[in-house]
Design a protein around this motif. Structure first.
Motif, PDB file in Angstrom:
ATOM      1  N   PRO A 159       0.817  -1.323  -0.154  1.00  0.00           N
ATOM      2  CA  PRO A 159      -0.029  -0.034   0.025  1.00  0.00           C
ATOM      3  C   PRO A 159       0.952   1.307   0.061  1.00  0.00           C
ATOM      4  CG  PRO A 159      -0.073  -1.011   2.139  1.00  0.00           C
ATOM      5  CD  PRO A 159       0.645  -2.064   1.093  1.00  0.00           C
ATOM      6  N   LEU A 160       2.127   1.178   0.310  1.00  0.00           N
ATOM      7  CA  LEU A 160       3.040   2.235   0.364  1.00  0.00           C
ATOM      8  C   LEU A 160       4.343   1.911  -0.021  1.00  0.00           C
ATOM      9  CD1 LEU A 160       3.140   5.270   1.172  1.00  0.00           C
ATOM     10  CD2 LEU A 160       3.975   4.442   3.494  1.00  0.00           C
TER      11      LEU A 160
ATOM     12  N   ASP B 159      10.811   4.157  -2.369  1.00  0.00           N
ATOM     13  CA  ASP B 159      10.380   5.152  -3.385  1.00  0.00           C
ATOM     14  C   ASP B 159      11.195   6.248  -3.312  1.00  0.00           C
ATOM     15  OD1 ASP B 159       8.808   2.831  -4.125  1.00  0.00           O
ATOM     16  OD2 ASP B 159       7.225   3.996  -3.920  1.00  0.00           O
TER      17      ASP B 159
ATOM     18  N   ASP C 205       8.116  10.903  -2.051  1.00  0.00           N
ATOM     19  CA  ASP C 205       7.469  10.372  -0.900  1.00  0.00           C
ATOM     20  C   ASP C 205       5.893  10.337  -1.424  1.00  0.00           C
ATOM     21  OD1 ASP C 205       7.849   9.533   1.642  1.00  0.00           O
ATOM     22  OD2 ASP C 205       8.513  11.523   2.400  1.00  0.00           O
ATOM     23  N   ALA C 206       5.237   9.470  -0.870  1.00  0.00           N
ATOM     24  CA  ALA C 206       3.962   9.480  -1.184  1.00  0.00           C
ATOM     25  C   ALA C 206       3.269  10.648  -0.511  1.00  0.00           C
ATOM     26  CB  ALA C 206       3.144   7.938  -0.792  1.00  0.00           C
TER      27      ALA C 206
ATOM     28  N   THR D 182      -1.889   9.245   2.742  1.00  0.00           N
ATOM     29  CA  THR D 182      -1.531   7.839   2.310  1.00  0.00           C
ATOM     30  C   THR D 182      -0.439   7.450   3.648  1.00  0.00           C
ATOM     31  OG1 THR D 182      -1.786   8.325   0.167  1.00  0.00           O
ATOM     32  CG2 THR D 182      -0.904   6.144   0.620  1.00  0.00           C
ATOM     33  N   ARG D 183       0.672   8.094   3.535  1.00  0.00           N
ATOM     34  CA  ARG D 183       1.771   7.770   4.578  1.00  0.00           C
ATOM     35  C   ARG D 183       1.395   7.518   5.879  1.00  0.00           C
ATOM     36  NH1 ARG D 183       5.799  10.553   6.110  1.00  0.00           N
ATOM     37  NH2 ARG D 183       5.047  12.706   5.324  1.00  0.00           N
TER      38      ARG D 183
ATOM     39  N   ASP E 246      -1.594   6.704   6.904  1.00  0.00           N
ATOM     40  CA  ASP E 246      -2.784   5.679   6.849  1.00  0.00           C
ATOM     41  C   ASP E 246      -1.864   4.296   6.877  1.00  0.00           C
ATOM     42  OD1 ASP E 246      -5.119   7.219   6.474  1.00  0.00           O
ATOM     43  OD2 ASP E 246      -5.048   6.949   4.436  1.00  0.00           O
ATOM     44  N   ASN E 247      -0.654   4.161   6.509  1.00  0.00           N
ATOM     45  CA  ASN E 247       0.326   3.114   6.423  1.00  0.00           C
ATOM     46  C   ASN E 247       1.540   3.482   7.246  1.00  0.00           C
ATOM     47  OD1 ASN E 247      -1.290   1.359   4.104  1.00  0.00           O
ATOM     48  ND2 ASN E 247      -1.176   3.434   3.350  1.00  0.00           N
ATOM     49  N   ARG E 248       1.286   4.064   8.033  1.00  0.00           N
ATOM     50  CA  ARG E 248       2.275   4.842   9.242  1.00  0.00           C
ATOM     51  C   ARG E 248       3.377   3.408   9.427  1.00  0.00           C
ATOM     52  NH1 ARG E 248       5.641   9.007   9.702  1.00  0.00           N
ATOM     53  NH2 ARG E 248       5.594   9.728  11.908  1.00  0.00           N
TER      54      ARG E 248
ATOM     55  N   ASP F 248       5.621   3.268   6.624  1.00  0.00           N
ATOM     56  CA  ASP F 248       6.406   4.591   6.331  1.00  0.00           C
ATOM     57  C   ASP F 248       7.395   4.747   7.056  1.00  0.00           C
ATOM     58  OD1 ASP F 248       6.350   7.365   5.352  1.00  0.00           O
ATOM     59  OD2 ASP F 248       5.455   8.293   7.368  1.00  0.00           O
TER      60      ASP F 248
END
Ligand code: AMO
Length: 438
Positions: free
Chosen positions: A104-105, A109, A112-113, A117-118, A120-122, A125
């Motif tokens: 999901p993240l 990359d 950075d998203a 989003t970051r 939400d998917n800490r 992250d």
């Protein structure tokens, strides 16, 4: 065999057998040979797998999904081809848990998203090194503060976070269902710190969450923040509180500088340890400075976010420091804070101050009014129902020494120290108007 970290493997002799584990960051398959990059808390190490040696399991190994947890037992080979100076030639590779696809993240990359989003998917992250470094430095910042308080003989205390009355005004109180009573989440431990002065503790500090129902979104407010508070008694004036605050800031920054040298340089940061005494500018002089610069207000002149920023720039230009106190807050500005002691020579001024750091308020505090009668008068002046504060007020009736203290926002301290664009970056799982999960 016991699992060790990549940085521990660095210390081993060439040819030593060891067991390392972490998250599979990247696989480079060159056909006959493949390189796995695996990340643990300390760094990214490389595992070399050869088709010839692995036979059937080669295909399976090169297809392990990114971010799976992998445990590798192998032999250490020194090489200058990898960042860590070694690579691992595996005897066994075990996939502890396989990561689902797609992620999901992304973890590696380049771009950075989006922040939402970051967060939400800490957990993903935070797998990024530069994000985790923030919390490693935060640990040292907290340690530095505790070290300071311990050296200065403060007692660490824990006061209730479910309370019956607010300390910072009704607008930002969170209601709590508390049996059949009205209750709130504590905005500040201040009233309890004061009670402990009446109890004779003389010097206390607390590091605990504080709650504010801030109904706006800014880069420096959250609904839950870590408040660092101290309170001390038998003071001569607010100067004692200002001095203690300055020593605290200097000690905490020096501690971080000493313990996080590598981490700071990795983030490209150098800390300013401000010279004692820090610059002080009375509130009204701040207004005059802004006026001299052509600053205009639609209503009464006051210092808000934009004014703080401008004053911060002014102090930086003129005095080459990111720190300064705004002192002598006018009585009418601090109307929520009925407990502030006023200046003897001018009751239109309080002994209250803010400490500004890089154009943002970091600390608020001052000397408290410790005389019962005057305190009651000050409460009545702003229309407070003294009945509601009976439990607090009675601590002033039976012997209260002079005292004062401060509250410092730890998350904000870290934000400013590390030049983070948003306070949320300094908090693992931030809470704000939009976010209650994760
Ligand atoms: P004050 O309300 O100014 O003072 O708060 C002290 C410090 O706490 C931080 N802070 C916040 N950080 C993040 N999000 C928020 N919503 C938030 N609100 C405050 C700031 C601020 O400077 N009782 C007094 C302290 C005292 O006099 O002892 C108080 O709480 O860094």
């Amino acid at each position: 065999m016991k699992r060790i970290h990549a940085t521990e493997a660095v210390e081993l002799d060439e040819g030593a057998k060891c067991k390392l584990g972490g998250w599979l960051q990247e696989t480079k398959n060159l056909g006959g040979i493949a390189f796995l990059k695996i990340r643990d808390r300390t760094g990214v190490f490389q595992v070399v797998v050869s088709k010839e040696e692995m036979e059937d399991s080669f295909e399976k190994t090169v297809n392990i999904p990114r971010e799976s947890v992998v445990i590798v037992e192998g032999e250490k080979k020194d090489t200058d081809q990898t960042e860590m100076g070694f690579e691992l030639h595996p005897i066994s590779i075990k996939v502890e848990t396989e990561a689902e696809k797609p992620l999901p993240l992304g973890v590696v990359d380049k771009v950075d998203a989006e922040m939402g989003t970051r967060f939400d998917n800490r957990f993903l992250d935070l797998r990024k090194r530069e994000k985790r470094l923030i919390f490693e430095i935060r640990k040292h910042l907290l340690e530095g503060l505790r070290d300071f308080f311990s050296k200065e003989d403060f007692i660490e205390v824990n006061t209730p976070k479910i309370v019956a009355a607010g300390a910072e005004g009704g607008a930002t109180l969170f209601d709590v269902e508390y049996y059949d009573q009205e209750a709130y989440l504590a905005q500040s431990p201040q009233l309890y710190k004061q009670m402990l002065m009446a109890a004779g503790f003389e010097r206390v500090f607390e590091i605990a969450p504080a709650y504010r129902a801030e109904d706006f979104d800014t880069i420096r407010h959250t609904s839950e923040f870590l408040s660092v508070d101290f309170e001390m008694s038998f003071i001569e004036s607010s100067k004692d509180i200002i001095d203690m605050t300055s020593y605290m800031i200097r000690h905490a920054l020096s501690y971080v500088e000493e313990h996080c040298e590598k981490k700071l340089s990795e983030l490209g940061l150098e800390l300013e340890i401000p010279e004692y005494p820090f610059k002080k500018i009375p509130y009204r002089e701040c207004i005059n400075i802004l006026k001299d610069q052509g600053w205009e207000w639609e209503e009464e002149p006051a210092i808000g976010t934009e004014e703080e920023k401008r004053l911060g720039e002014y102090v930086k230009d003129e005095f080459d420091t990111d720190f300064f106190y705004i002192t002598e807050f006018p009585t009418e500005m601090k109307e929520g804070t009925f407990y502030a002691k006023r200046k003897e020579y001018d009751p239109s001024l309080t002994t209250y101050f803010d400490l500004e750091y890089k154009g943002q308020e970091l600390v608020s505090g001052g000397q408290r009014e410790h005389r019962y009668d005057i305190l009651v008068d000050q409460m009545k002046e702003i229309g407070l129902d003294t009945e509601a504060f009976q439990i607090y007020l009675q601590t002033f009736k039976y012997g209260m020494p002079t005292h004062g203290g401060i509250g410092l926002g730890l998350d904000r301290f870290l934000q400013q120290m590390l030049d983070l664009p948003n306070i949320r970056e300094a908090i693992l799982f931030p809470r704000d108007t939009q976010r209650l999960e994760p």
